[in-house]
Design a protein around this motif. Structure first.
Motif, PDB file in Angstrom:
ATOM      1  N   ILE A   1       0.833  -1.204   0.000  1.00 59.04           N
ATOM      2  CA  ILE A   1       0.000   0.000   0.000  1.00 59.04           C
ATOM      3  C   ILE A   1       0.867   1.254   0.000  1.00 59.04           C
ATOM      4  CG2 ILE A   1      -1.643   1.347   1.371  1.00 59.04           C
ATOM      5  CD1 ILE A   1      -2.747  -1.437   2.326  1.00 59.04           C
ATOM      6  N   ASP A   2       1.912   1.230   0.803  1.00 53.42           N
ATOM      7  CA  ASP A   2       2.784   2.401   0.891  1.00 53.42           C
ATOM      8  C   ASP A   2       3.478   2.667  -0.436  1.00 53.42           C
ATOM      9  OD1 ASP A   2       3.601   4.485   2.588  1.00 53.42           O
ATOM     10  OD2 ASP A   2       5.571   3.558   2.840  1.00 53.42           O
TER      11      ASP A   2
ATOM     12  N   THR B   1     -10.458   4.519   3.168  1.00 49.51           N
ATOM     13  CA  THR B   1     -10.639   4.056   1.788  1.00 49.51           C
ATOM     14  C   THR B   1     -12.031   3.489   1.531  1.00 49.51           C
ATOM     15  OG1 THR B   1      -9.597   1.926   2.343  1.00 49.51           O
ATOM     16  CG2 THR B   1      -8.188   3.651   1.403  1.00 49.51           C
TER      17      THR B   1
ATOM     18  N   VAL C   1      -7.045  -0.894  -1.492  1.00 51.31           N
ATOM     19  CA  VAL C   1      -6.462  -0.805  -0.147  1.00 51.31           C
ATOM     20  C   VAL C   1      -7.404  -1.448   0.867  1.00 51.31           C
ATOM     21  CG1 VAL C   1      -5.717   0.773   1.672  1.00 51.31           C
ATOM     22  CG2 VAL C   1      -5.154   1.268  -0.731  1.00 51.31           C
TER      23      VAL C   1
ATOM     24  N   THR D   1      -3.096   1.341  12.202  1.00 52.62           N
ATOM     25  CA  THR D   1      -2.881   1.973  10.900  1.00 52.62           C
ATOM     26  C   THR D   1      -3.750   1.324   9.832  1.00 52.62           C
ATOM     27  OG1 THR D   1      -0.598   2.596  11.422  1.00 52.62           O
ATOM     28  CG2 THR D   1      -1.168   2.434   9.095  1.00 52.62           C
TER      29      THR D   1
ATOM     30  N   ILE E   1       1.089   5.590   2.479  1.00 48.62           N
ATOM     31  CA  ILE E   1       0.192   5.494   3.631  1.00 48.62           C
ATOM     32  C   ILE E   1      -0.091   6.865   4.220  1.00 48.62           C
ATOM     33  CG2 ILE E   1       0.065   4.685   6.036  1.00 48.62           C
ATOM     34  CD1 ILE E   1       1.285   2.061   5.102  1.00 48.62           C
TER      35      ILE E   1
ATOM     36  N   ILE F   1      -2.777   8.762   2.362  1.00 47.26           N
ATOM     37  CA  ILE F   1      -4.146   8.311   2.641  1.00 47.26           C
ATOM     38  C   ILE F   1      -4.598   8.788   4.014  1.00 47.26           C
ATOM     39  CG2 ILE F   1      -5.631   6.300   2.971  1.00 47.26           C
ATOM     40  CD1 ILE F   1      -3.892   4.790   0.990  1.00 47.26           C
ATOM     41  N   ILE F   2      -3.753   8.591   5.021  1.00 46.74           N
ATOM     42  CA  ILE F   2      -4.115   8.985   6.390  1.00 46.74           C
ATOM     43  C   ILE F   2      -4.412  10.484   6.471  1.00 46.74           C
ATOM     44  CG2 ILE F   2      -3.267   9.147   8.773  1.00 46.74           C
ATOM     45  CD1 ILE F   2      -3.950   6.307   7.975  1.00 46.74           C
TER      46      ILE F   2
ATOM     47  N   LEU G   1      -6.667   3.028   7.500  1.00 46.78           N
ATOM     48  CA  LEU G   1      -6.646   2.908   6.048  1.00 46.78           C
ATOM     49  C   LEU G   1      -7.971   2.335   5.535  1.00 46.78           C
ATOM     50  CD1 LEU G   1      -3.042   1.499   5.495  1.00 46.78           C
ATOM     51  CD2 LEU G   1      -3.852   3.776   4.864  1.00 46.78           C
TER      52      LEU G   1
ATOM     53  N   ARG H   1      -8.570   3.304  -4.546  1.00 46.07           N
ATOM     54  CA  ARG H   1      -8.305   3.022  -3.136  1.00 46.07           C
ATOM     55  C   ARG H   1      -9.138   1.870  -2.572  1.00 46.07           C
ATOM     56  NH1 ARG H   1      -7.749   8.759   0.103  1.00 46.07           N
ATOM     57  NH2 ARG H   1      -5.716   9.410  -0.686  1.00 46.07           N
TER      58      ARG H   1
END
Length: 332
Positions: free
Chosen positions: A31-32, A227, A297, A219, A37, A40-41, A223, A294
């Motif tokens: 994902i990163d 998403t 994710v 985390t 990451i 997204i956060i 995510l 996304r």
């Protein structure tokens, strides 16, 4: 967490008992690399539900399942795939009987799959589906033309029109997670329930002590929430029970049904791995709309937020619980 170099493909780590499941650490690395990451956060708390569903419409209408359901199936080991996708609707039906004149309201009906399913099977009951998205309502109405006992209307569950009247059952499947505050919504639901009527809720909630779960799982949960456009985070477990009780509704069931989501989440995870590991899908992620992309994710981490990251997945190790909550309006 900073994005890794795009040309560095992590070596897959898989959980031996379920070979289609990547470990959480590997999932987060993928994902990163593809999305970042931190990027997204950074969307935490933003309002983009409208954009998410507009961009994700092709996926829900053509790719996810043939019935256009927009929620997780619930498998108990005996159900077909179709029955599993309509397991939540079957719970709603259990709160209805053969009396004529019954009315049912669906909150956040999406493309109308659940209300359509119920209306076809219960012709003596009138169904009304509401959704915030005009596109969803238009598509649902087109599918309901031959069902005189079913209608749809664009409306927010946080501002239900008074002229809707009262209902024998009100239900929401993976939709009330978007409520700003459960309290006012619970009071609106109570106002629109007939005495003796039921509200049925299926949704994900953060477990008590959420912040104390391992950092990677916290985390992953954030995510998953962002998403799926729940950018403020899922409500805490128990919050809806409190809201229903405060609205003078009697909570009759609060059941953890997370285990029943496992088969569906495994399938989503397996699909999502292709988006991150197969070249053509990795290239597609770069050009398809942001919120649609996304969803990959959410597919990758959904399994872990419910079942943790052990060789033998355990419901108690996941920071998220998927619940069925039922409340009843007293008759006097």
């Amino acid at each position: 967490m900073k994005a890794a170099a795009d040309d560095a493909t992590p070596v897959p780590q898989v959980i031996s008992e379920a070979p289609l499941i990547f470990s959480l650490s590997h999932s987060l690395a993928l994902i990163d690399r593809s999305f970042g990451i931190d990027r997204i956060i950074a969307d935490s708390g933003d309002e983009f539900v409208d954009s998410y569903y507009r961009q994700s419409l092709p996926g829900y209408s053509r790719l996810y399942n043939p019935w256009q359901c927009m929620h997780l199936p619930l498998h108990d080991g005996t159900l077909s795939e179709g029955e599993a996708f309509f397991a939540q609707a079957a719970e709603v039906a259990r709160h209805l009987d053969d009396r004529p004149g019954q009315r049912v309201l669906e909150l956040g009906c999406g493309l109308g799959a659940n209300s359509l399913h119920l209306a076809e099977r219960l012709p003596h009951v009138s169904f009304l589906g509401t959704d915030l998205m005009a596109q969803h309502v238009e598509r649902a109405e087109a599918k309901a033309r031959k069902l005189p006992n079913l209608g749809f209307r664009q409306a927010s569950f946080e501002d239900l029109p008074e002229d809707l009247g009262q209902f024998d059952a009100i239900f929401g499947i993976e939709t009330l997670c978007y409520a700003n505050d459960p309290g006012p919504v619970a009071r609106l639901i109570a106002r629109h329930l007939r005495p003796g009527g039921h509200v049925v809720l299926f949704d994900a909630h953060r477990k008590p002590g959420f912040a104390n779960f391992p950092e990677d799982l916290v985390t992953a949960t954030k995510l998953y929430e962002i998403t799926t456009a729940v950018a403020r985070g899922f409500h805490d477990e128990g919050r809806w029970q409190e809201a229903f009780a405060a609205a003078e509704l009697e909570v009759t069931a609060a059941e953890d049904v997370t285990e029943q989501t496992r088969a569906g989440l495994v399938r989503l995870h397996s699909r999502a791995t292709k988006a991150f590991t197969e070249r053509k899908w990795r290239m597609a992620l770069r050009v398809i709309p942001r919120y649609f992309a996304r969803n990959a994710v959410a597919g990758l981490v959904g399994y872990h937020v419910c079942f943790g990251d052990r060789v033998a997945p355990e419901v108690r190790r996941g920071p998220i619980t998927y619940q069925k909550i039922v409340a009843r309006k007293p008759t006097a």
